[in-house]
Design a protein around this motif. Structure first.
Motif, short mmCIF file in Angstrom:
data_model
loop_
_atom_site.label_atom_id
_atom_site.label_comp_id
_atom_site.label_asym_id
_atom_site.label_seq_id
_atom_site.Cartn_x
_atom_site.Cartn_y
_atom_site.Cartn_z
N PHE A 429 46.56 46.14 85.87
CA PHE A 429 45.35 46.46 86.62
C PHE A 429 45.26 45.60 87.87
O PHE A 429 45.81 44.49 87.92
N ASP A 430 44.58 46.11 88.86
CA ASP A 430 44.45 45.40 90.15
C ASP A 430 43.50 44.22 89.97
O ASP A 430 42.37 44.22 90.44
N ASP A 431 43.99 43.23 89.27
CA ASP A 431 43.21 42.04 88.93
C ASP A 431 44.16 40.85 88.95
O ASP A 431 45.33 40.98 89.30
N THR A 432 43.69 39.70 88.53
CA THR A 432 44.55 38.51 88.51
C THR A 432 45.52 38.59 87.35
O THR A 432 45.31 39.32 86.37
N ILE A 433 46.60 37.81 87.45
CA ILE A 433 47.56 37.73 86.35
C ILE A 433 46.87 37.21 85.10
O ILE A 433 47.10 37.70 83.98
N LEU A 434 46.00 36.22 85.28
CA LEU A 434 45.26 35.63 84.15
C LEU A 434 44.50 36.71 83.39
O LEU A 434 44.59 36.80 82.16
N ASN A 435 43.75 37.54 84.11
CA ASN A 435 42.93 38.57 83.46
C ASN A 435 43.78 39.69 82.87
O ASN A 435 43.41 40.28 81.85
N ASN A 436 44.93 40.00 83.50
CA ASN A 436 45.80 41.03 82.96
C ASN A 436 46.39 40.60 81.61
O ASN A 436 46.50 41.40 80.69
N ILE A 437 46.76 39.33 81.48
CA ILE A 437 47.29 38.84 80.20
C ILE A 437 46.16 38.73 79.18
O ILE A 437 46.32 39.11 78.01
N ARG A 438 44.99 38.27 79.63
CA ARG A 438 43.87 38.04 78.73
C ARG A 438 43.35 39.34 78.09
O ARG A 438 42.65 39.31 77.09
N MET A 439 43.69 40.50 78.68
CA MET A 439 43.26 41.76 78.08
C MET A 439 43.75 41.91 76.64
O MET A 439 43.15 42.62 75.84
N GLY A 440 44.86 41.22 76.32
CA GLY A 440 45.35 41.27 74.95
C GLY A 440 44.41 40.61 73.96
O GLY A 440 44.37 40.98 72.78
N LYS A 441 43.62 39.65 74.44
CA LYS A 441 42.65 38.94 73.60
C LYS A 441 41.56 38.40 74.52
O LYS A 441 41.67 37.29 75.04
N GLN A 450 48.16 30.73 78.95
CA GLN A 450 49.36 30.06 79.48
C GLN A 450 50.42 29.87 78.41
O GLN A 450 51.62 30.01 78.67
N ILE A 451 50.00 29.59 77.18
CA ILE A 451 50.98 29.46 76.08
C ILE A 451 51.69 30.80 75.86
O ILE A 451 52.91 30.84 75.67
N ALA A 452 50.92 31.90 75.87
CA ALA A 452 51.51 33.23 75.72
C ALA A 452 52.48 33.51 76.87
O ALA A 452 53.56 34.10 76.67
N ALA A 453 52.10 33.12 78.09
CA ALA A 453 52.96 33.33 79.26
C ALA A 453 54.26 32.52 79.13
O ALA A 453 55.35 33.00 79.50
N GLN A 454 54.17 31.32 78.59
CA GLN A 454 55.37 30.51 78.39
C GLN A 454 56.30 31.15 77.36
O GLN A 454 57.52 31.19 77.56
N LYS A 455 55.72 31.67 76.30
CA LYS A 455 56.54 32.34 75.28
C LYS A 455 57.20 33.60 75.82
O LYS A 455 58.27 33.99 75.36
N ALA A 456 56.53 34.23 76.80
CA ALA A 456 57.07 35.45 77.41
C ALA A 456 57.96 35.15 78.60
O ALA A 456 58.38 36.07 79.31
N ALA A 491 53.65 39.13 77.51
CA ALA A 491 52.71 38.00 77.30
C ALA A 491 51.38 38.52 76.76
O ALA A 491 50.77 37.90 75.88
N ARG A 492 50.94 39.66 77.27
CA ARG A 492 49.70 40.28 76.80
C ARG A 492 49.83 40.65 75.32
O ARG A 492 48.91 40.44 74.53
#
Length: 586
Positions: A429-441, A450-456, A491-492
């Protein structure tokens, strides 16, 4: 092309349905409009006795004041009723109807079967949510009021005139028999053109969105500007329909105005004859002509009002078409699976508008915490399996179970809480990377993201971006590469931490370096999960616990890689073909 012209009763019923919990306020508004126009019609009718008194040989001042007072009181009462009727439009009632309708449409879109939702193009849904709602709701009070004025005021005047002068009343009635066929002809003609107009503009909106989203591809193949055939065709169609509609609406209007002028001249001629034989006075004829002159405007506008009502009705039809889509039935009791194995029991499935079965008597069992690959040629039913697990729609026969529980006994929200999906074509979605990943939770902290992003394996490239996790990815993630988008998608999914993971060949379109990074991210995602992967490159799934081989909507083979190779069937042929391709030396 013929279209049935809805009656005012049908239009009223539809309007009340759209108003929903504000229906009583709308009914009150309509009642006040009716009272306003009844009193206004009486006010016009009182011109006859007023002018008769004023021009009589024996002028009586008290009688003149009486009828003048009656006109003033009728006018004031009419204005009060009219003001109160407009409250629906200028209070929060109208905006509440608009808001509630869009919320209902949004909720319906969220819950209706995706198979039925996918029948709508993006531009069509956008047109329904925006244009159709505005067309239908924003005019439902005022335009209906104008229509009631054009109907009620003439009727009241004619009825009142019968008590004053029967000849004049019949003279005024001459317009009605002539107006009815003109009205029906106009409504039938205009409705067809309105439907074509709405359809043409809906198609234009859909093609415009498609054009803008596909502009990079269109530029690469030189299909922009005059070469954008679909968009150019839609623009030309909209222009032609609009031109046709303008011409079609003008002719009935001219005919109606001509009719009004004809009635005016005819009444004037009859009045002159009646004056000659002393049937009526000059004052009465003057009053009749004044009233007819005042009535000409609403009568002339009646066809234009009817045209707007047709636009509203077409909008209503599209809105109700979405709202009346049946949701997937949730069976009672609502159950929660304890394990996350997946089972198909003799499942048949047909896509809408297709006769051939997409799934034909498919049965299999995927064990919990196992890796299952689905392979087969395009159109064999691989994606259909994953869609049915997510309850894209219900099978026409058989059922799907998770942990021994029929997915029909789960809410859609509950079902999807157990499933993470990584698609081949990633949508950000046309949003920040933070918010795009956070959609998962949505409740996750920045640290969890950030932990999820590191694992991904995407934390490193994110920190190199100008604004890090606050960087906006652009529409559909257009500011990122394919591999970067894929890792953010993973990551999401890692952040969601669902027990079932569906992978739709997420590395097939990536370069070697990106594929390695994404594969490492996937290894983190699928630990201790029930994993289903749609595979095209068979060498990547040789380690799967089970491989399902699909052909024409049926499972032709299933087993491990070694078992299927030893069987020397369809899977063996596919594997050997891919191995030969690898050996090609360009």
């Amino acid at each position: 092309m013929s279209q049935e012209v809805s009656s005012f009763a049908q239009s009223y019923k539809t309007t009340i349905e759209i108003a929903n919990n504000k229906a009583s306020a709308l009914k009150k508004s309509y009642l006040l409009y009716i009272l306003s126009y009844i009193t206004r019609g009486l006010g016009f009718a009182f011109f006859f006795p007023l002018l008769s008194v004023m021009f009589s040989e024996k002028f009586i001042l008290n009688d003149a004041f009486f009828w003048f007072g009656a006109i003033v009181i009728s006018t004031v009462v009419s204005l009060i009723f009219h003001w109160l009727a407009l409250e629906f439009n200028y209070s929060t009632d109208l905006t509440d109807v608009t808001h509630n309708l869009r919320v209902k449409l949004g909720n319906k879109i969220k819950t209706m079967p995706l198979q039925r939702l996918n029948k709508y193009r993006t531009g069509e849904l956008n047109s329904i949510l925006a244009t159709n709602v505005d067309q239908s709701v924003l005019h439902m009070g005022i335009v209906a009021g104008m229509g009631l004025e054009a109907l009620i005021v003439p009727i009241v005047i004619v009825l009142a005139t019968f008590f004053i002068n029967v000849k004049m009343a019949f003279a005024m009635l001459l317009a009605f028999p002539l107006a009815v066929p003109i009205y029906k002809w106009s409504r039938g003609k205009i409705k067809v053109e309105k439907i074509e107009n709405v359809k043409a503009h809906s198609t234009l909106e859909a093609d415009t969105i498609e054009y803008l989203q596909g502009l990079p591809v269109l530029r690469s193949i030189n299909q922009v500007g005059v070469n954008a055939k679909n968009l150019q065709k839609s623009i030309a169609k909209a222009r032609e329909v609009q031109k046709k509609g303008t011409l079609g609406a003008t002719l009935p209007m001219v005919v109606m105005i001509t009719l009004i002028e004809f009635v005016f001249l005819m009444v004037l001629s009859l009045g002159a004859l009646w004056i000659a034989d002393a049937s009526i006075s000059i004052a009465t004829l003057v009053a009749l002509l004044v009233v007819l002159g005042r009535l000409s405007e609403p009568l002339a506008n009646f066809l234009a009002i009817a045209s707007v009502l047709d636009t509203m009705e077409i909008g209503f039809k599209h809105i109700l078409g979405v709202l009346r889509q049946k949701d997937l039935k949730i069976n009672e009791p609502i159950l929660t699976p304890k394990t996350f194995d997946i089972k198909f029991n003799a499942v048949d499935f047909n896509y809408l508008d297709y006769d051939n079965k997409a799934m034909d008597n498919v049965s299999f069992h995927i064990k919990a915490n196992s890796l299952t690959a689905i392979v087969g040629p395009s159109g064999s039913g691989k994606t259909t399996i994953t869609k049915l697990i997510m309850r894209y729609d219900d099978p026409s026969c058989g059922n799907v179970e998770i942990g021994g529980v029929d997915i029909k006994n789960m809410t859609q929200v509950g079902l999807m809480s157990y499933i993470s999906v990584v698609f081949q074509d990633v949508y950000l979605f046309d949003d920040t990377i933070l918010n795009n990943i956070r959609m998962g939770k949505p409740s996750a902290s920045d640290e969890e993201v950030q932990i999820a992003a590191q694992k991904a394996y995407c934390h490193e490239f994110i920190t190199r971006l100008p604004h890090g996790y606050e960087t906006t990815v652009g529409e559909i993630g257009g500011n990122l590469s394919g591999g970067e988008k894929q890792r953010i998608s993973i990551a999401r999914a890692i952040l969601k931490d669902a027990p079932i993971v569906i992978l739709d060949e997420p590395t097939s379109a990536l370069d070697t370096q990106s594929e390695v990074a994404v594969q490492n991210a996937l290894d983190e995602l699928i630990q201790d999960k029930t994993v289903i992967v749609i595979a095209h490159r068979l060498s990547t799934i040789s380690h799967a616990n089970t491989i399902l081989v699909m052909q024409d909507g049926t499972i032709t083979e299933q087993g491990s890689h070694k078992e299927l190779i030893d069987k020397k069937g369809k899977y063996y042929d596919m594997f050997q073909a891919q191995q030969r391709i690898k050996q090609w030396n360009l």
